[in-house]
Motif scaffolding. Structure first.
Motif, PDB file in Angstrom:
ATOM      1  N   ASP A   1      16.487   2.097  -6.788  1.00  0.00           N
ATOM      2  CA  ASP A   1      17.234   1.138  -5.978  1.00  0.00           C
ATOM      3  C   ASP A   1      16.858   1.226  -4.503  1.00  0.00           C
ATOM      4  N   ARG A   2      16.728   2.441  -3.997  1.00  0.00           N
ATOM      5  CA  ARG A   2      16.376   2.603  -2.578  1.00  0.00           C
ATOM      6  C   ARG A   2      14.986   2.040  -2.299  1.00  0.00           C
ATOM      7  N   LEU A   3      14.042   2.341  -3.184  1.00  0.00           N
ATOM      8  CA  LEU A   3      12.682   1.863  -2.966  1.00  0.00           C
ATOM      9  C   LEU A   3      12.605   0.350  -3.118  1.00  0.00           C
ATOM     10  N   ALA A   4      13.305  -0.191  -4.104  1.00  0.00           N
ATOM     11  CA  ALA A   4      13.283  -1.640  -4.300  1.00  0.00           C
ATOM     12  C   ALA A   4      13.812  -2.358  -3.064  1.00  0.00           C
ATOM     13  N   ARG A   5      14.895  -1.858  -2.508  1.00  0.00           N
ATOM     14  CA  ARG A   5      15.453  -2.490  -1.299  1.00  0.00           C
ATOM     15  C   ARG A   5      14.488  -2.350  -0.130  1.00  0.00           C
ATOM     16  N   MET A   6      13.844  -1.194  -0.041  1.00  0.00           N
ATOM     17  CA  MET A   6      12.863  -0.966   1.016  1.00  0.00           C
ATOM     18  C   MET A   6      11.730  -1.983   0.941  1.00  0.00           C
ATOM     19  N   VAL A   7      11.220  -2.210  -0.276  1.00  0.00           N
ATOM     20  CA  VAL A   7      10.119  -3.148  -0.462  1.00  0.00           C
ATOM     21  C   VAL A   7      10.545  -4.564  -0.083  1.00  0.00           C
TER      22      VAL A   7
ATOM     23  N   ASN B   1       4.952   2.208  16.348  1.00  0.00           N
ATOM     24  CA  ASN B   1       5.843   1.188  15.808  1.00  0.00           C
ATOM     25  C   ASN B   1       5.196   0.537  14.586  1.00  0.00           C
ATOM     26  N   HIS B   2       5.788   0.774  13.435  1.00  0.00           N
ATOM     27  CA  HIS B   2       5.276   0.189  12.188  1.00  0.00           C
ATOM     28  C   HIS B   2       6.447  -0.509  11.497  1.00  0.00           C
ATOM     29  N   PRO B   3       6.755  -1.734  11.890  1.00  0.00           N
ATOM     30  CA  PRO B   3       7.983  -2.396  11.437  1.00  0.00           C
ATOM     31  C   PRO B   3       8.014  -2.784   9.966  1.00  0.00           C
ATOM     32  N   VAL B   4       6.851  -2.811   9.295  1.00  0.00           N
ATOM     33  CA  VAL B   4       6.855  -3.200   7.874  1.00  0.00           C
ATOM     34  C   VAL B   4       6.394  -2.040   6.993  1.00  0.00           C
ATOM     35  N   THR B   5       6.649  -0.825   7.462  1.00  0.00           N
ATOM     36  CA  THR B   5       6.336   0.383   6.695  1.00  0.00           C
ATOM     37  C   THR B   5       7.619   1.150   6.422  1.00  0.00           C
ATOM     38  N   GLY B   6       7.819   1.547   5.174  1.00  0.00           N
ATOM     39  CA  GLY B   6       8.982   2.352   4.816  1.00  0.00           C
ATOM     40  C   GLY B   6       8.582   3.786   4.521  1.00  0.00           C
ATOM     41  N   VAL B   7       9.519   4.696   4.705  1.00  0.00           N
ATOM     42  CA  VAL B   7       9.318   6.120   4.403  1.00  0.00           C
ATOM     43  C   VAL B   7      10.416   6.550   3.438  1.00  0.00           C
ATOM     44  N   LEU B   8      10.038   7.200   2.348  1.00  0.00           N
ATOM     45  CA  LEU B   8      11.015   7.694   1.387  1.00  0.00           C
ATOM     46  C   LEU B   8      10.676   9.141   1.044  1.00  0.00           C
TER      47      LEU B   8
ATOM     48  N   MET C   1      -0.940  -4.306   7.967  1.00  0.00           N
ATOM     49  CA  MET C   1      -0.126  -5.341   8.586  1.00  0.00           C
ATOM     50  C   MET C   1      -0.988  -6.520   9.015  1.00  0.00           C
ATOM     51  N   TYR C   2      -2.197  -6.244   9.511  1.00  0.00           N
ATOM     52  CA  TYR C   2      -3.112  -7.315   9.903  1.00  0.00           C
ATOM     53  C   TYR C   2      -3.431  -8.204   8.700  1.00  0.00           C
ATOM     54  N   ASN C   3      -3.533  -7.588   7.515  1.00  0.00           N
ATOM     55  CA  ASN C   3      -3.828  -8.320   6.285  1.00  0.00           C
ATOM     56  C   ASN C   3      -2.568  -8.836   5.597  1.00  0.00           C
ATOM     57  N   ASN C   4      -1.433  -8.819   6.336  1.00  0.00           N
ATOM     58  CA  ASN C   4      -0.155  -9.284   5.801  1.00  0.00           C
ATOM     59  C   ASN C   4       0.261  -8.505   4.555  1.00  0.00           C
ATOM     60  N   GLN C   5       0.149  -7.170   4.642  1.00  0.00           N
ATOM     61  CA  GLN C   5       0.577  -6.274   3.582  1.00  0.00           C
ATOM     62  C   GLN C   5       1.613  -5.302   4.137  1.00  0.00           C
ATOM     63  N   THR C   6       2.523  -4.865   3.291  1.00  0.00           N
ATOM     64  CA  THR C   6       3.488  -3.841   3.671  1.00  0.00           C
ATOM     65  C   THR C   6       3.019  -2.489   3.153  1.00  0.00           C
ATOM     66  N   SER C   7       3.673  -1.427   3.633  1.00  0.00           N
ATOM     67  CA  SER C   7       3.283  -0.069   3.239  1.00  0.00           C
ATOM     68  C   SER C   7       4.522   0.773   2.974  1.00  0.00           C
ATOM     69  N   VAL C   8       4.364   1.785   2.128  1.00  0.00           N
ATOM     70  CA  VAL C   8       5.421   2.765   1.844  1.00  0.00           C
ATOM     71  C   VAL C   8       4.798   4.152   1.873  1.00  0.00           C
ATOM     72  N   LEU C   9       5.454   5.079   2.580  1.00  0.00           N
ATOM     73  CA  LEU C   9       5.030   6.476   2.588  1.00  0.00           C
ATOM     74  C   LEU C   9       5.987   7.266   1.702  1.00  0.00           C
ATOM     75  N   LEU C  10       5.461   7.924   0.677  1.00  0.00           N
ATOM     76  CA  LEU C  10       6.248   8.825  -0.166  1.00  0.00           C
ATOM     77  C   LEU C  10       5.921  10.242   0.269  1.00  0.00           C
TER      78      LEU C  10
ATOM     79  N   ARG D   1       0.865  -1.177   0.000  1.00  0.00           N
ATOM     80  CA  ARG D   1       0.000   0.000   0.000  1.00  0.00           C
ATOM     81  C   ARG D   1       0.907   1.234   0.000  1.00  0.00           C
ATOM     82  N   VAL D   2       0.769   2.067  -1.016  1.00  0.00           N
ATOM     83  CA  VAL D   2       1.605   3.260  -1.162  1.00  0.00           C
ATOM     84  C   VAL D   2       0.779   4.478  -0.758  1.00  0.00           C
ATOM     85  N   PHE D   3       1.292   5.240   0.223  1.00  0.00           N
ATOM     86  CA  PHE D   3       0.615   6.438   0.713  1.00  0.00           C
ATOM     87  C   PHE D   3       1.421   7.666   0.308  1.00  0.00           C
ATOM     88  N   ILE D   4       0.752   8.643  -0.282  1.00  0.00           N
ATOM     89  CA  ILE D   4       1.412   9.857  -0.763  1.00  0.00           C
ATOM     90  C   ILE D   4       1.056  11.031   0.151  1.00  0.00           C
TER      91      ILE D   4
END
Length: 431
Positions: free
Chosen positions: A369-375, A313-320, A282-291, A211-214
């Motif tokens: 590259d940064r986003l791919a590694r994050m995912v 605490n959001h251990p499977v969420t990335g911020v870029l 996370m409950y639905n076993n999905q990861t997230s990214v904040l742009l 899930r990508v959040f802008i």
């Protein structure tokens, strides 16, 4: 007269779902050929959505068209080299080119690869041995791919330059050469040349969802302190943080990276319910990214939601946080000091090479590259934390029969938990 399609357009279906870019390019190429004086009316070029009707045997139709066409234009992308049927189409047509060379000692450039979407890794040697770039195509073509040029400026100079070169190549080979036909070509027996890149089949790995959040500004009004309107649009999803400030948008770039990593994605705009949505993901076993747009993050619309995220605490969420080095406005130290106050807790781990889920001031050439590694890292962490969801309770199962002898554990070579392949197969233009 037996049908000989003027050209065959080979592409991955995954590159054109929900859009019409492949169809637009096909129409533009046919129109450009007509402008150059090529007569394609008697031998209509092949595009599967136009030539395969309801109830037709699509595999047999593809085999016939590839076995008789005069040229093949291949729209190369990460999805293309991971598509079983794109690989089959490539191999089947290439065999005709090689057979003609054996018979005549003439190299016919009838297999025409186009960089449709840039690859993060090197182009497979099976493709790179054929010329897919000429200086006249321009640097923008290498950076964005032809679909990127078509998306940003369909009538623009960069797109038209590539289109004209492709049309001239198609006209040259279609009018001057006749490759040996492959009668009764059965694609089911053809092996894809992209060995090691093909998916291993269903069940080898479950495709994840991101899930990508802008959190980004818009043109009206611009974020406080921002003067450059060209980086924004009417919606946060139109944000283009890199220079030149044109499409593809950062949202599109992100989705392209996520597709390359074998995942699906959805786009959403950050709002006050961000925390609940991240927990739901996370409950639905999905990861997230904040742009995150550093300018917009300082404002009330996003600041509260992002600060709340920072405290939890959001251990499977990335911020870029993207930033282009030539954007003079974003060189303001106060901008980044303000962003530090928004992400007080996470700021200490910014750009940590061992914990890549919080990346700030990410330049254009490092974005993918940064986003791919994050995912990838987020997906791996999710697998460690994923909780199987129980089915509703039902009747008790009958007791299992006992075993009279101890059952030995499987050998390492027979271990069924060993992964066998990356992800489920993408579709080719014939499937």
């Amino acid at each position: 007269m037996e049908r000989e399609p003027y050209f065959f357009l080979s592409y991955a279906r995954r590159d054109d779902r929900g859009s019409a870019f492949v169809g637009r390019f096909y129409d533009d190429l046919v129109e450009e050929l007509a402008r150059l004086g090529a007569d394609v009316s008697g031998q209509q070029p092949f595009l599967d959505v136009e030539r395969i009707g309801l109830g037709m045997d699509w595999e047999s139709t593809l085999g016939s068209e590839i076995g008789h066409c005069r040229a093949m234009v291949a729209l190369c992308s990460p999805a293309y080299v991971n598509s079983l049927y794109c690989g089959k189409e490539w191999a089947a047509f290439e065999s005709r080119v090689l057979k003609y060379r054996e018979q005549t000692d003439i190299e016919v450039p009838a297999l025409i690869p186009i960089l449709w979407v840039p690859l993060h890794q090197a182009m497979p040697p099976e493709i790179s041995r054929y010329q897919y770039f000429e200086p006249a195509m321009g640097q923008e073509y290498l950076e964005q791919g032809l679909m990127g040029l078509l998306r940003s400026a369909p009538g623009g100079r960069a797109y038209r330059a590539v289109l004209e070169l492709v049309a001239k190549r198609v006209q040259h080979v279609a009018d001057l050469f006749r490759l040996p036909r492959a009668q009764g070509l059965d694609l089911g027996t053809v092996r894809s040349p992209f060995e090691g890149r093909e998916p291993a089949g269903p069940g080898s790995r479950t495709t994840g969802h991101v899930r990508v959040f802008i959190a980004a500004g818009v043109t009206d009004p611009l974020p406080e302190g921002r003067q450059r309107r060209e980086y924004y649009g009417p919606s946060p999803l139109d944000w283009t943080p890199y220079h030149p400030p044109v499409h593809p948008t950062v949202a599109y770039r992100a989705q392209r990276v996520i597709i390359d990593e074998g995942c699906t994605s959805t786009l959403e705009v950050v709002d006050g319910g961000l925390g609940e949505k991240l927990e739901e993901a996370m409950y639905n076993n999905q990861t997230s990214v904040l742009l995150v747009d550093a300018w917009a993050a300082r404002e009330g619309r996003y600041r509260t939601a992002l600060s709340d995220y920072d405290r939890e605490n959001h251990p499977v969420t990335g911020v870029l946080v993207p930033c282009h080095e030539t954007d003079e406005e974003s060189g303001d130290e106060k901008l980044w000091a303000d962003l530090q106050q928004v992400f007080r807790r996470n700021w200490m781990r910014r750009n940590d090479p061992y914990d890549p889920l919080f990346q700030v001031q990410v330049e254009r050439q490092r974005f993918e590259d940064r986003l791919a590694r994050m995912v990838v890292v987020a997906q791996n962490r999710l697998m460690e934390k994923a909780v199987p969801r129980r089915l509703p309770a039902g009747p008790s199962a009958p007791p299992m029969p006992g075993l009279s002898v101890p059952y030995p554990p499987p050998s390492r070579a027979d271990d069924p938990t060993e992964p066998e392949g990356p992800f489920a197969p993408a579709e080719g233009s014939g499937q």
